[in-house]
Enzyme design. Structure first.
Site, short mmCIF file in Angstrom:
data_model
loop_
_atom_site.label_atom_id
_atom_site.label_comp_id
_atom_site.label_asym_id
_atom_site.label_seq_id
_atom_site.Cartn_x
_atom_site.Cartn_y
_atom_site.Cartn_z
N LYS A 103 0.37 -16.35 -11.12
CA LYS A 103 0.23 -17.09 -12.38
C LYS A 103 -0.80 -18.17 -12.18
CE LYS A 103 2.53 -17.05 -16.31
NZ LYS A 103 3.06 -15.79 -16.78
N1 GLU Z 1 1.47 -13.58 -19.34
C1 GLU Z 1 2.23 -12.37 -19.51
C2 GLU Z 1 3.55 -12.46 -18.76
O1 GLU Z 1 4.02 -13.52 -18.47
C3 GLU Z 1 1.41 -11.13 -19.18
C4 GLU Z 1 0.94 -11.04 -17.76
C5 GLU Z 1 -0.01 -9.87 -17.53
O2 GLU Z 1 -0.24 -9.10 -18.44
O3 GLU Z 1 -0.52 -9.80 -16.41
O4 GLU Z 1 4.19 -11.47 -18.51
#
Ligand code: GLU
Length: 410
Positions: A103
């Site tokens: 993240k």
């Molecule tokens: N931000 C989204 C999540 O928390 C998508 C992450 C992604 O597609 O890599 O799952």
């Protein structure tokens, strides 16, 4: 208050203990592989300078490249990003994608930046992090405060250095290599999880009452998809306030209103209520789809729903989770409920690597396949071992993560 740290750590530790793992395995699975902190200076349009903090936490890559969103929000900090990175490893493992977890974020408020300022912030981030991201290294995606446009800038800045590389990010615009159906994937996936749950447990969906907290990408598409399944969306909130109509809100109108003036407040045929009241409305499904920690000590006792379906990441604090459990309110956890986004991100990555473009029908059929498989495992383990859905989901994903970490070698 940053509640995420204590929440995910607690659930992961509990899963490790239930699985009979040594404490050191918990430490191993908890600790991220790499944490990156960056200074992101921005020269604003008026010539002044502001300095933001940027982060990328790469949690685990034993199952595949690091994967996860990039968040632009003033509350972003190291601890939050670390927790969300761990959640991504558990999410990709639960739905069995060949990906790890990561993240990132920048502590800026995108609403207070001009389009060009936002572009400069994004490109600066890539200038500083490009060695640590890439198709087989770490693949960012949208999260709170970012969107397809931000992904297109990341793709372009990265491609300036490495040549045309659409697979370095997912959630891109379709015209630069994005996937059909990625925009609505999280909301659609969430509706599929509810559909699968209702089908398995023989619960009628027609006219069941849904309350949605947060009307951004996830909440909006969840509302559209659930309304299409016959559910009645009785309340919707956003940062400006909440609207309520026990007979059902016209979702298309709510979407149009939000698009034209930036809020659902002010639309016709609804009562305006206070944002905090949305949690105590009687309903079948309460969907927190905004920031983390929304369901907490202050409101868990007031919830009047049958199910909480976590559209946001970590919307329920640890204490609130216990309260809901005691009160018999079932929680469908984030790592299952909002997994549709990363599942379609995976499809996008696969399409980019293979230089192909799937039709929307194919994307959505494949999404249903992946979601159903994970749902079946969670419902079955939960009933077999008398576990909450969160405990079952964490056990499945923790076990998969541990197996991969050990197979790869310490
Ligand atoms: N931000 C989204 C999540 O928390 C998508 C992450 C992604 O597609 O890599 O799952």
């Amino acid at each position: 208050m940053n509640s995420i740290k204590f929440t995910y750590e607690h659930f992961l530790q509990k899963a490790c203990r239930q699985l009979g793992y040594d404490e050191v395995i918990f430490e191993l699975l908890l600790t991220p592989s790499r944490e990156i902190k960056l200074e992101i200076p921005l020269r604003k349009d008026d010539g002044s300078i502001v300095v933001f903090n940027g982060y990328r936490v790469q949690h685990h890559n034993a199952r595949g490249p690091y994967k996860g969103g990039l968040r632009f929000h003033p509350a972003v900090d190291e601890q939050e990003v670390r927790g969300l990175a761990c959640l991504m490893s558990l999410k990709t493992a639960l739905v069995d994608l060949p990906l790890g977890g990561a993240k990132g974020g920048i502590d800026c408020d995108p609403r207070s930046l001009s389009h060009r300022e936002l572009e400069r912030v994004t490109r600066k981030f890539v200038e500083k992090i490009h060695r640590n991201i890439g198709t087989n290294i770490d693949v960012p995606a949208p999260d709170i405060g970012t969107n397809a446009q931000v992904m297109a800038w990341i793709q372009d800045q990265y491609s300036i250095i490495y040549g045309y590389t659409p697979s370095v990010v997912t959630g891109k615009p379709i015209v630069t290599g994005g996937s059909e159906g990625r925009e609505e994937a999280t909301g659609l996936g969430l509706s599929m999880v509810i559909r699968h749950h209702a089908k398995t447990h023989k619960l009628p969906l027609q006219d069941s009452q849904v309350v949605i907290q947060g009307f951004g990408n996830v909440g909006r598409h969840a509302a559209i998809e659930l309304a299409a399944l016959g559910c009645k969306i009785v309340a919707i909130s956003d940062t400006q306030g909440a609207v309520y109509n026990p007979a059902g809100i016209d979702v298309q109108r709510a979407v149009a209103h939000k698009e034209s003036i930036g809020s659902v407040v002010g639309m016709e045929n609804v009562d305006v209520i206070d944002n905090s009241e949305i949690f105590s409305l009687p309903c079948d499904y309460l969907i927190p789809a905004a920031l983390g920690g929304a369901i907490n000590e202050s409101n868990a006792n007031r919830l009047s729903c049958k199910f909480v379906v976590e559209g946001a990441n970590s919307p329920t604090t640890r204490v609130a989770n216990d309260v809901l459990c005691e009160r018999g309110i079932k929680v469908i956890p984030d790592i299952l409920a909002n997994s549709g986004g990363v599942i379609v991100s995976y499809f996008e990555w696969v399409q980019n690597i293979q230089h192909v473009h799937w039709k929307k029908e194919k994307v959505q059929e494949q999404l249903w396949e992946v979601v159903s498989e994970a749902c079946e495992l969670v419902w079955a383990l939960s009933s077999e071992k008398q576990l909450s859905y969160r405990e079952a989901a964490y056990q499945i994903s923790t076990n998969r993560l541990k197996d991969a970490v050990f197979a790869a070698g310490i």
